[in-house]
Scaffold this motif. Structure first.
Motif, PDB file in Angstrom:
ATOM      1  N   ILE A  77       0.851  -1.184   0.000  1.00 19.47           N
ATOM      2  CA  ILE A  77       0.000   0.000   0.000  1.00 19.47           C
ATOM      3  C   ILE A  77       0.891   1.240   0.000  1.00 19.47           C
ATOM      4  CG2 ILE A  77      -1.898  -1.136   1.216  1.00 19.47           C
ATOM      5  CD1 ILE A  77      -0.950   0.347   3.769  1.00 19.47           C
ATOM      6  N   THR A  78       0.308   2.377  -0.285  1.00 23.56           N
ATOM      7  CA  THR A  78       1.002   3.654  -0.130  1.00 23.56           C
ATOM      8  C   THR A  78       0.185   4.557   0.785  1.00 23.56           C
ATOM      9  OG1 THR A  78      -0.068   4.550  -2.119  1.00 23.56           O
ATOM     10  CG2 THR A  78       2.131   3.572  -2.383  1.00 23.56           C
ATOM     11  N   ARG A  79       0.898   5.332   1.564  1.00 16.03           N
ATOM     12  CA  ARG A  79       0.305   6.396   2.382  1.00 16.03           C
ATOM     13  C   ARG A  79       1.284   7.562   2.312  1.00 16.03           C
ATOM     14  NH1 ARG A  79      -3.105   3.163   1.961  1.00 16.03           N
ATOM     15  NH2 ARG A  79      -4.411   2.171   3.557  1.00 16.03           N
TER      16      ARG A  79
ATOM     17  N   PHE B  31       2.247   8.930  12.383  1.00 15.29           N
ATOM     18  CA  PHE B  31       2.726   7.588  12.724  1.00 15.29           C
ATOM     19  C   PHE B  31       1.852   6.529  12.067  1.00 15.29           C
ATOM     20  CE2 PHE B  31       2.434   3.749  15.334  1.00 15.29           C
ATOM     21  CZ  PHE B  31       3.748   3.317  15.265  1.00 15.29           C
ATOM     22  N   GLU B  32       0.558   6.789  11.991  1.00 17.48           N
ATOM     23  CA  GLU B  32      -0.358   5.825  11.378  1.00 17.48           C
ATOM     24  C   GLU B  32      -0.014   5.582   9.913  1.00 17.48           C
ATOM     25  OE1 GLU B  32      -1.839   7.055  15.100  1.00 17.48           O
ATOM     26  OE2 GLU B  32      -1.316   8.339  13.374  1.00 17.48           O
ATOM     27  N   GLN B  33       0.333   6.660   9.200  1.00 18.96           N
ATOM     28  CA  GLN B  33       0.750   6.510   7.799  1.00 18.96           C
ATOM     29  C   GLN B  33       2.042   5.690   7.697  1.00 18.96           C
ATOM     30  OE1 GLN B  33       0.627  10.851   7.087  1.00 18.96           O
ATOM     31  NE2 GLN B  33      -0.460  10.365   5.186  1.00 18.96           N
ATOM     32  N   TRP B  34       2.986   6.004   8.564  1.00 16.12           N
ATOM     33  CA  TRP B  34       4.240   5.256   8.600  1.00 16.12           C
ATOM     34  C   TRP B  34       3.988   3.784   8.897  1.00 16.12           C
ATOM     35  CZ3 TRP B  34       9.414   5.226   7.763  1.00 16.12           C
ATOM     36  CH2 TRP B  34      10.161   4.254   8.427  1.00 16.12           C
ATOM     37  N   ASN B  35       3.280   3.537   9.976  1.00 17.76           N
ATOM     38  CA  ASN B  35       3.134   2.180  10.481  1.00 17.76           C
ATOM     39  C   ASN B  35       2.328   1.294   9.541  1.00 17.76           C
ATOM     40  OD1 ASN B  35       3.759   0.386  12.709  1.00 17.76           O
ATOM     41  ND2 ASN B  35       1.560   0.385  13.138  1.00 17.76           N
ATOM     42  N   ALA B  36       1.292   1.856   8.936  1.00 18.59           N
ATOM     43  CA  ALA B  36       0.464   1.058   8.026  1.00 18.59           C
ATOM     44  C   ALA B  36       1.289   0.516   6.872  1.00 18.59           C
ATOM     45  CB  ALA B  36      -0.696   1.902   7.499  1.00 18.59           C
ATOM     46  N   VAL B  37       2.155   1.357   6.307  1.00 18.86           N
ATOM     47  CA  VAL B  37       2.971   0.939   5.171  1.00 18.86           C
ATOM     48  C   VAL B  37       4.045  -0.060   5.607  1.00 18.86           C
ATOM     49  CG1 VAL B  37       4.642   1.746   3.455  1.00 18.86           C
ATOM     50  CG2 VAL B  37       2.518   3.001   3.818  1.00 18.86           C
ATOM     51  N   ILE B  38       4.691   0.191   6.732  1.00 15.18           N
ATOM     52  CA  ILE B  38       5.715  -0.741   7.211  1.00 15.18           C
ATOM     53  C   ILE B  38       5.107  -2.106   7.512  1.00 15.18           C
ATOM     54  CG2 ILE B  38       7.350  -1.228   9.071  1.00 15.18           C
ATOM     55  CD1 ILE B  38       8.315   0.917   7.114  1.00 15.18           C
TER      56      ILE B  38
ATOM     57  N   VAL C 239       8.945   8.338   2.423  1.00 13.87           N
ATOM     58  CA  VAL C 239       9.925   7.746   3.334  1.00 13.87           C
ATOM     59  C   VAL C 239       9.437   6.409   3.893  1.00 13.87           C
ATOM     60  CG1 VAL C 239      11.038   9.912   3.976  1.00 13.87           C
ATOM     61  CG2 VAL C 239       9.050   9.144   5.267  1.00 13.87           C
ATOM     62  N   ASN C 240       8.134   6.284   4.105  1.00 12.70           N
ATOM     63  CA  ASN C 240       7.593   5.021   4.609  1.00 12.70           C
ATOM     64  C   ASN C 240       7.694   3.914   3.557  1.00 12.70           C
ATOM     65  OD1 ASN C 240       5.656   6.262   2.976  1.00 12.70           O
ATOM     66  ND2 ASN C 240       4.021   6.218   4.518  1.00 12.70           N
ATOM     67  N   TYR C 241       7.248   4.214   2.357  1.00  7.79           N
ATOM     68  CA  TYR C 241       7.258   3.230   1.273  1.00  7.79           C
ATOM     69  C   TYR C 241       8.687   2.845   0.889  1.00  7.79           C
ATOM     70  CZ  TYR C 241       5.908   1.112  -3.220  1.00  7.79           C
ATOM     71  OH  TYR C 241       5.709   0.243  -4.267  1.00  7.79           O
TER      72      TYR C 241
END
Length: 240
Positions: A85-87, A96-103, A145-147
């Motif tokens: 997914i992407t956020r 943090f939710e955007q970071w964590n969901a992708v990780i 950065v998350n992806y």
């Protein structure tokens, strides 16, 4: 007996092409999906391939689902970790939710699925694992950065697990697609997409079959001497 293949994120886009190619090559394919029931139903009706809904970011749910798959269809010899997914957002705006969901969905899912199948593969002295990374895990990308972290992590995960599985007949490789003509890429504004294509030496976006053909090559029984590799399928956009 046909080898059983599990493809995560398998009912749309790149995953759908991978599932179809494996099915056409004689594998017994199970396509995992996370949320889009309508797309999964259409996929199964069109291809005849079983689709199974479970959250690959959840360790226990993944473990239980894979146990049921193996009970119903036989041991999983081929695993393709394609779910993602992407956020997107720049760091100073990313939650943090955007970071964590992708990780969790893109990277931790690889641990969850591999942990569930690795013992059986080692015991049978055969396994093929292919993890789908990304050009953006190699080169980075503004606002991701998350992806980029998750996909870069997949590349390192692949190399480490390949070393563990090599003596047991288990190969572990990664594919790093470039920009492929999928729903996600088609959502990019046309003027931005035009600039992206201009940077691709072959002069076009990838198509999903470009990735599927690479998966078929890597999971073949005879591909036993290829492990720990990351194959870039990006039209020459990033030579790594």
């Amino acid at each position: 007996m046909s080898r059983v293949a599990l493809v995560t994120g398998g009912t749309r886009g790149i995953g759908e092409a991978i599932c179809t190619a494996l099915n056409d090559a004689g594998y017994k394919v199970i396509a995992n999906y996370g949320g889009n029931d309508e797309a999964a139903k259409a996929f199964t009706e069109k291809t005849g391939i079983t689709s199974l809904k479970f959250d690959v970011s959840d360790f226990e749910k993944t473990k239980d689902a894979i146990e049921h798959i193996e009970a119903d269809y036989g041991p999983i010899d081929v695993l393709v970790n394609n779910a993602g997914i992407t956020r997107d957002g720049t760091m100073h705006r990313m939650s943090f939710e955007q970071w964590n969901a992708v990780i969790q969905t893109n990277l931790s899912s690889c641990f969850n699925t591999c942990r569930a199948v690795i013992d059986g593969m080692r015991e049978r002295k055969f396994g093929r694992i292919v993890n789908v990374g990304s050009i953006n895990g190699q080169a980075g990308q503004y606002g991701q950065v998350n992806y980029a972290a998750a996909k870069s992590g997949i590349h390192g995960f692949t190399k480490a697990l390949a070393q563990e599985g090599a003596a047991k007949g288990v190969t572990v490789n990664a594919i790093a697609p470039g920009y492929v003509d999928t729903e996600m890429v088609r959502a990019v504004p046309p003027e931005v997409l035009e600039k992206i294509v201009a940077k691709i030496p072959v002069g076009r976006l990838g198509n999903t079959n470009d990735i599927a053909r690479t998966v078929l090559f890597l999971v073949d029984d005879t591909a036993e001497f290829i492990t720990g590799s990351t194959i870039s399928v990006n039209g020459g956009q990033h030579m790594y």
